[in-house]
Design a protein around this motif. Sequence first.
Motif, short mmCIF file in Angstrom:
data_model
loop_
_atom_site.label_atom_id
_atom_site.label_comp_id
_atom_site.label_asym_id
_atom_site.label_seq_id
_atom_site.Cartn_x
_atom_site.Cartn_y
_atom_site.Cartn_z
N VAL A 93 0.82 -1.21 0.00
CA VAL A 93 0.00 0.00 0.00
C VAL A 93 0.85 1.26 0.00
CG1 VAL A 93 -1.97 -1.11 1.09
CG2 VAL A 93 -0.28 0.02 2.52
N ASN A 94 2.16 1.10 -0.11
CA ASN A 94 3.10 2.22 -0.22
C ASN A 94 3.07 3.11 1.02
OD1 ASN A 94 5.11 3.69 -1.41
ND2 ASN A 94 3.75 4.89 -2.71
N LEU A 95 3.10 2.47 2.20
CA LEU A 95 3.18 3.19 3.47
C LEU A 95 4.32 2.61 4.30
CD1 LEU A 95 -0.51 3.51 4.66
CD2 LEU A 95 0.97 5.34 3.92
N HIS A 96 4.96 3.46 5.08
CA HIS A 96 6.02 3.01 5.97
C HIS A 96 5.42 2.12 7.06
CE1 HIS A 96 9.34 3.24 8.85
NE2 HIS A 96 10.09 3.53 7.79
N PRO A 97 6.14 1.07 7.49
CA PRO A 97 5.61 0.18 8.53
C PRO A 97 5.22 0.88 9.83
CG PRO A 97 7.53 -0.82 7.52
CD PRO A 97 7.40 0.56 6.95
N VAL A 98 5.94 1.94 10.18
CA VAL A 98 5.60 2.67 11.40
C VAL A 98 4.22 3.29 11.29
CG1 VAL A 98 6.25 4.61 12.88
CG2 VAL A 98 8.01 3.07 12.00
N TRP A 99 3.88 3.84 10.11
CA TRP A 99 2.56 4.43 9.91
C TRP A 99 1.47 3.36 10.00
CZ3 TRP A 99 1.54 9.15 10.75
CH2 TRP A 99 2.50 10.14 10.50
N LEU A 100 1.77 2.17 9.47
CA LEU A 100 0.77 1.09 9.55
C LEU A 100 0.54 0.66 10.99
CD1 LEU A 100 1.60 -1.16 6.50
CD2 LEU A 100 -0.39 0.26 6.88
N ILE A 101 1.61 0.47 11.75
CA ILE A 101 1.46 0.08 13.15
C ILE A 101 0.72 1.17 13.91
CG2 ILE A 101 2.72 -0.39 15.29
CD1 ILE A 101 4.87 -1.74 13.53
N PHE A 102 1.07 2.43 13.66
CA PHE A 102 0.38 3.54 14.32
C PHE A 102 -1.11 3.54 13.96
CE2 PHE A 102 -1.24 7.89 14.03
CZ PHE A 102 -1.18 8.24 15.38
N ALA A 103 -1.42 3.32 12.69
CA ALA A 103 -2.82 3.33 12.26
C ALA A 103 -3.61 2.22 12.94
CB ALA A 103 -2.91 3.19 10.74
N VAL A 104 -3.04 1.02 12.99
CA VAL A 104 -3.75 -0.09 13.62
C VAL A 104 -3.95 0.18 15.11
CG1 VAL A 104 -3.57 -2.54 14.23
CG2 VAL A 104 -3.01 -1.80 11.92
N ILE A 105 -2.92 0.70 15.78
CA ILE A 105 -3.07 1.00 17.21
C ILE A 105 -4.08 2.11 17.44
CG2 ILE A 105 -1.86 1.94 19.23
CD1 ILE A 105 0.63 0.40 18.25
N ALA A 106 -3.98 3.18 16.66
CA ALA A 106 -4.89 4.31 16.85
C ALA A 106 -6.34 3.93 16.55
CB ALA A 106 -4.46 5.48 15.97
N PHE A 107 -6.57 3.32 15.40
CA PHE A 107 -7.94 2.94 15.05
C PHE A 107 -8.46 1.85 15.98
CE2 PHE A 107 -6.96 5.17 11.17
CZ PHE A 107 -8.19 5.68 10.77
N GLY A 108 -7.60 0.92 16.39
CA GLY A 108 -8.02 -0.10 17.33
C GLY A 108 -8.39 0.47 18.68
N THR A 109 -7.66 1.49 19.14
CA THR A 109 -7.96 2.12 20.41
C THR A 109 -9.29 2.88 20.34
OG1 THR A 109 -5.62 2.33 20.93
CG2 THR A 109 -7.12 3.76 22.13
N VAL A 110 -9.48 3.60 19.27
CA VAL A 110 -10.68 4.43 19.16
C VAL A 110 -11.92 3.61 18.80
CG1 VAL A 110 -11.73 6.35 17.90
CG2 VAL A 110 -9.33 6.46 18.56
N PHE A 111 -11.79 2.70 17.85
CA PHE A 111 -12.96 1.99 17.34
C PHE A 111 -13.00 0.51 17.68
CE2 PHE A 111 -12.21 5.49 14.26
CZ PHE A 111 -13.35 6.22 14.53
N GLY A 112 -12.06 0.02 18.47
CA GLY A 112 -12.05 -1.38 18.87
C GLY A 112 -11.61 -2.31 17.76
N PHE A 113 -12.15 -3.52 17.76
CA PHE A 113 -11.75 -4.55 16.80
C PHE A 113 -12.06 -4.13 15.37
CE2 PHE A 113 -12.60 -8.54 14.47
CZ PHE A 113 -11.33 -9.09 14.56
N VAL A 114 -13.21 -3.52 15.16
CA VAL A 114 -13.57 -3.07 13.81
C VAL A 114 -12.58 -2.01 13.33
CG1 VAL A 114 -15.36 -1.93 12.44
CG2 VAL A 114 -15.99 -3.63 14.15
N GLY A 115 -12.14 -1.14 14.23
CA GLY A 115 -11.15 -0.13 13.87
C GLY A 115 -9.83 -0.75 13.45
N ALA A 116 -9.42 -1.82 14.13
CA ALA A 116 -8.19 -2.50 13.75
C ALA A 116 -8.31 -3.14 12.37
CB ALA A 116 -7.82 -3.55 14.79
#
Length: 138
Positions: A83-106
């Motif tokens: 998806v042409n994104l740095h791994p740090v951005w992907l980990i951050f996105a999964v953590i942030a969306f998972g924290t805010v929206f739970g499992f669906v966010g992840a």
Amino acid sequence: MNPPSVALSLVGLPFAIAVGAVTGAVSFIPYIGMFIGTSLGVGIAIWQFWGDPVWIFAVAAIYGLGLFAESEVLVPRLVGDAVNLHPVWLIFAVIAFGTVFGFVGALIAVPLAAATGVIVRFAVQRYKQSSLYQGGAP
């Protein structure tokens, strides 16, 4: 033979090839696949090594190491390249969306991060082509 099968064979787990194959086959389902594989492997280890908990913990450690390698090393690098994104951005996105929206966010974190990356790259490209960036009057 896949890596879980080899590691489980080295520990001496019976049916190691079958357990590794099942784990590999169901691991495409996030979290649930690894849960099924881990449950199967540790269950057989409990049955085989009941009097010796060291080997039961060894099988659990193999799955723990595999889960860590998959979620923290392989997936961010492979998906990040796709998806042409740095791994740090992907980990951050999964953590942030998972924290805010739970499992669906992840689950929706990677597609939303990829879409955001496309939009941001497009906006930066348009800005660099603008007369404002190039020093001219608007």
